[in-house]
Design an enzyme around this catalytic site. Sequence first.
Site, short mmCIF file in Angstrom:
data_model
loop_
_atom_site.label_atom_id
_atom_site.label_comp_id
_atom_site.label_asym_id
_atom_site.label_seq_id
_atom_site.Cartn_x
_atom_site.Cartn_y
_atom_site.Cartn_z
CG HIS A 86 41.80 -27.30 36.64
ND1 HIS A 86 40.79 -27.28 35.71
CD2 HIS A 86 42.88 -27.82 36.01
CE1 HIS A 86 41.25 -27.78 34.57
NE2 HIS A 86 42.52 -28.11 34.73
CD GLU A 159 45.78 -25.64 33.22
OE1 GLU A 159 46.23 -26.58 32.58
OE2 GLU A 159 44.84 -25.75 34.02
P1 PGA Z 1 44.15 -30.83 28.63
O1 PGA Z 1 43.93 -30.44 30.16
O2 PGA Z 1 45.62 -31.14 28.48
O3 PGA Z 1 43.28 -32.02 28.41
O4 PGA Z 1 43.75 -29.63 27.82
C1 PGA Z 1 44.75 -29.52 30.77
C2 PGA Z 1 44.23 -29.22 32.14
O5 PGA Z 1 44.11 -30.09 33.00
O6 PGA Z 1 43.88 -28.10 32.38
#
Ligand code: PGA
Length: 241
Positions: A86, A159
């Site tokens: 992450h 992401e």
């Molecule tokens: P978020 O987080 O939906 O608050 O942007 C996404 C994530 O965990 O990366």
Amino acid sequence: MPKILIANWKMNPVTEKEAVALARAEDVRSAVICPPFPFLGAVKKVLKRASLGAQDGFWKEVGAYTGEVSPLQLKKIGVKYVIIGHSERRLNLGETNEMIAQKLFVALRAGLTPIFCVGETKEEHERGEMKEVLDRQLRVGLAAVRAGTIAKEFFITYEPVWAISTMPGATADTPEGAAEAIRYIKSQVKDLVRPPVLIYGGSVNAVNAAGFLRHPDISGALVGGASLKPVEFKKIINLVA
Ligand code: PGA
């Protein structure tokens, strides 16, 4: 395959009571609930339909690693999925692609399904380096698992770091922008024995979720902030139910 929702609670909530209430509210078949480590056991007890995920797992199975959590320990308590790589861990804890590669390898060996997160930062995005960054993260990150063969379920989450945790109302990536990156990732991992499940994450909420979840190239969403609000998360659930 039904679309998947990964609820990443990050370092929330504070009490077990709140965690259990949240888990009960989000307990649907299409969800993977990822609470903080201290609440995994309690959440596991109340889930009847959703799967249990952890937010990280270390790159060794046993040994003198103070404060770390072994993928074997996770497996033994009923965890099925583990988030690895992450961006918050890459940025705050200095996790490198090499560390992530080892974590992926050990997680798979322990029998967990990794949710491998990739994506470029704002600066990299503005410099037009998305593909370059994804190439590196995938090449190094998957090197150890490529050496064997991935015949197990494996998730990759795109992401874009610039789209994570944006203020309410701010624009996340667009569904087509996300899909373009996802198609690129797919083209880079097509040698894997089993094609990974490709998911989008970054400020997905009740207002924008439909666009991502209805896109044919996007198999689900990783939801952070909105997964802490049961009413909002329920609206997202209704889109995939
Ligand atoms: P978020 O987080 O939906 O608050 O942007 C996404 C994530 O965990 O990366």
